[in-house]
Design an enzyme around this catalytic site. Structure first.
Site, PDB file in Angstrom:
ATOM      1  N   LYS A  31      59.331  74.593  40.180  1.00  0.00           N
ATOM      2  CA  LYS A  31      58.437  74.517  41.331  1.00  0.00           C
ATOM      3  C   LYS A  31      58.925  75.502  42.383  1.00  0.00           C
ATOM      4  O   LYS A  31      60.099  75.886  42.389  1.00  0.00           O
ATOM      5  CB  LYS A  31      58.444  73.103  41.916  1.00  0.00           C
ATOM      6  CG  LYS A  31      57.216  72.757  42.716  1.00  0.00           C
ATOM      7  CD  LYS A  31      56.022  72.424  41.846  1.00  0.00           C
ATOM      8  CE  LYS A  31      54.846  71.945  42.662  1.00  0.00           C
ATOM      9  NZ  LYS A  31      53.705  71.521  41.834  1.00  0.00           N
ATOM     10  N   GLY A  65      43.497  61.424  50.924  1.00  0.00           N
ATOM     11  CA  GLY A  65      43.635  62.877  50.830  1.00  0.00           C
ATOM     12  C   GLY A  65      42.409  63.499  50.200  1.00  0.00           C
ATOM     13  O   GLY A  65      42.085  63.221  49.037  1.00  0.00           O
ATOM     14  N   LEU A  66      41.724  64.359  50.945  1.00  0.00           N
ATOM     15  CA  LEU A  66      40.479  64.959  50.469  1.00  0.00           C
ATOM     16  C   LEU A  66      40.600  66.487  50.380  1.00  0.00           C
ATOM     17  O   LEU A  66      39.740  67.226  50.848  1.00  0.00           O
ATOM     18  CB  LEU A  66      39.313  64.569  51.386  1.00  0.00           C
ATOM     19  CG  LEU A  66      38.935  63.086  51.375  1.00  0.00           C
ATOM     20  CD1 LEU A  66      37.887  62.793  52.432  1.00  0.00           C
ATOM     21  CD2 LEU A  66      38.433  62.654  49.997  1.00  0.00           C
ATOM     22  N   GLY A  67      41.672  66.936  49.760  1.00  0.00           N
ATOM     23  CA  GLY A  67      41.774  68.343  49.412  1.00  0.00           C
ATOM     24  C   GLY A  67      40.881  68.628  48.227  1.00  0.00           C
ATOM     25  O   GLY A  67      39.990  67.844  47.884  1.00  0.00           O
ATOM     26  N   HIS A  68      41.113  69.750  47.545  1.00  0.00           N
ATOM     27  CA  HIS A  68      40.265  70.117  46.417  1.00  0.00           C
ATOM     28  C   HIS A  68      40.243  69.028  45.349  1.00  0.00           C
ATOM     29  O   HIS A  68      39.190  68.683  44.810  1.00  0.00           O
ATOM     30  CB  HIS A  68      40.746  71.424  45.798  1.00  0.00           C
ATOM     31  CG  HIS A  68      40.492  72.613  46.666  1.00  0.00           C
ATOM     32  ND1 HIS A  68      41.072  73.842  46.446  1.00  0.00           N
ATOM     33  CD2 HIS A  68      39.725  72.772  47.761  1.00  0.00           C
ATOM     34  CE1 HIS A  68      40.676  74.687  47.361  1.00  0.00           C
ATOM     35  NE2 HIS A  68      39.853  74.060  48.173  1.00  0.00           N
ATOM     36  N   VAL A  69      41.422  68.465  45.040  1.00  0.00           N
ATOM     37  CA  VAL A  69      41.487  67.452  43.989  1.00  0.00           C
ATOM     38  C   VAL A  69      40.902  66.132  44.471  1.00  0.00           C
ATOM     39  O   VAL A  69      40.086  65.507  43.786  1.00  0.00           O
ATOM     40  CB  VAL A  69      42.941  67.243  43.519  1.00  0.00           C
ATOM     41  CG1 VAL A  69      43.016  66.101  42.509  1.00  0.00           C
ATOM     42  CG2 VAL A  69      43.487  68.517  42.894  1.00  0.00           C
ATOM     43  N   GLY A  70      41.313  65.692  45.660  1.00  0.00           N
ATOM     44  CA  GLY A  70      40.859  64.403  46.164  1.00  0.00           C
ATOM     45  C   GLY A  70      39.350  64.331  46.325  1.00  0.00           C
ATOM     46  O   GLY A  70      38.712  63.327  45.970  1.00  0.00           O
TER      47      GLY A  70
END
Length: 348
Positions: free
Chosen positions: A82, A179-184
């Protein structure tokens, strides 16, 4: 000043930790390689405004180890690594910085493949790729891995629901997406289409408004998550969300989300189990993104990716069956499965 790489002391069981600095672009990054037993290390690059170096090192090492386990469980023929860039992605990131990061990755000579993670886009990774062939997740190749992550989490969540509730039908199930990023947001869309009642939380008002308007989601404040009545908790923000305090308050019966390192310690999985809450280990269920990236590394295609998504779902079902039969946490079962793979690979 040219790019400077400094090897830092690293805990036993890790292979390498490198500090990369480039004064002209402002780059200050850490690259951690946990294991190359199963193949070259692979894992995304995150950009975050860490409080200090100690916090950044703690994060990158934890994430790198998690990638070893994730890649092994997904059967990708890759080890775990990472990287983190220290800084505010909205304020500090530049193409020059990403190109300097690409040169740092290239200096490891294929020991580590990078891709996008929190704060890094496919466009950012394209700048890095101008300096190294070990940057993947590029537009026009495997592309943004977040839809694949969301699809994998959704499949595993339905398997978990069937185990916990007796049916994978999500109609009327209250699911809190943190969490509402791209994945969420992608996961929330899938849950909405499956008939779930959505509760959402995020630190960005625009994302909340989109989920409310487009998906009919109920909004809760970030500090009120563990006061909510819910059937399923889907953590999709940063890690460490479940500690002794929050896990004792959680009202869900199933935890399945995309965030890495959701538990602050291994004992939390057992604490959840004793409360009748089923936890699906994050490094198993959120592997869809790295599967997509791995298809670019190995030069395969959608069929290969979908076969490995199916494999994740099968392993989740196996974990749940073993955890029930042996009266142990899914976290312990998953770790044992990976550690056996690593032992066998090392012996070979």
């Amino acid at each position: 000043m040219e790019l400077k790489l400094t090897d830092l002391d690293i805990s036993e069981g890790f292979e390498r930790l490198v500090l990369a600095e480039d004064a002209s672009s402002g780059l200050r990054a850490l690259i951690c390689v946990h294991s190359t037993v199963l193949g070259p290390a692979a894992g995304g690059c995150r950009m975050w405004d860490y409080a200090d170096d100690a916090e950044a090192i703690a994060d990158v090492t934890r994430l790198a180890r998690g990638m070893t386990y994730k890649n092994a469980m997904a059967g990708l023929g890759l080890g775990g690594g990472k990287s983190v860039i220290i800084g505010d992605a909205r304020r500090d990131k530049t193409p020059a910085m990403m190109r300097a990061f690409g040169r740092a990755v290239d200096a490891l000579k294929g020991m580590y493949y990078t891709a996008e993670d929190v704060g890094i886009s496919p466009e950012d990774m394209a700048h890095a790729a101008a300096e190294t062939r070990y940057a993947v997740g590029l537009s026009g190749a495997s592309g943004d891995p977040s839809p694949w992550t969301a699809e994998g989490v959704f499949r595993c969540l339905r398997i978990g629901a069937a185990h916990v509730f007796g049916s994978d039908d999500l109609t009327g199930r209250r699911v809190l997406v943190q969490g509402l990023g791209h994945v969420g947001l992608s996961l929330a869309q899938k849950l909405h289409e499956a008939g779930a009642e959505l509760i959402v939380t995020d630190i960005h008002a625009a994302a909340l408004e989109e989920a409310k308007t487009r998906l009919g989601a109920e909004i809760c404040a970030p500090d009120a998550v563990f006061e909510q009545r819910m059937d399923i908790f889907a953590p999709c923000a940063l890690g460490g969300v479940l500690d002794e305090h929050s896990s004792a308050k959680l009202q869900a019966r199933l935890v399945c989300g995309a965030a890495n390192n959701q538990l602050t310690s291994p004992g939390i999985a057992e604490a959840l189990r004793t409360r009748g809450i089923t936890y699906l280990p994050d490094y198993v269920v959120n592997a869809g993104g790295i599967i997509s990236v791995a298809s670019e590394i190995h030069r395969t295609g959608d069929r290969w990716r979908r076969e490995r998504l199916d494999g994740i779902a099968e392993r989740v079902a196996e974990m749940l069956a073993r955890a029930s039969a042996e009266d142990r946490s899914t976290e312990l079962i998953a770790d044992e499965m990976v550690e056996r793979m690593l032992r066998e690979a090392s012996a070979a």
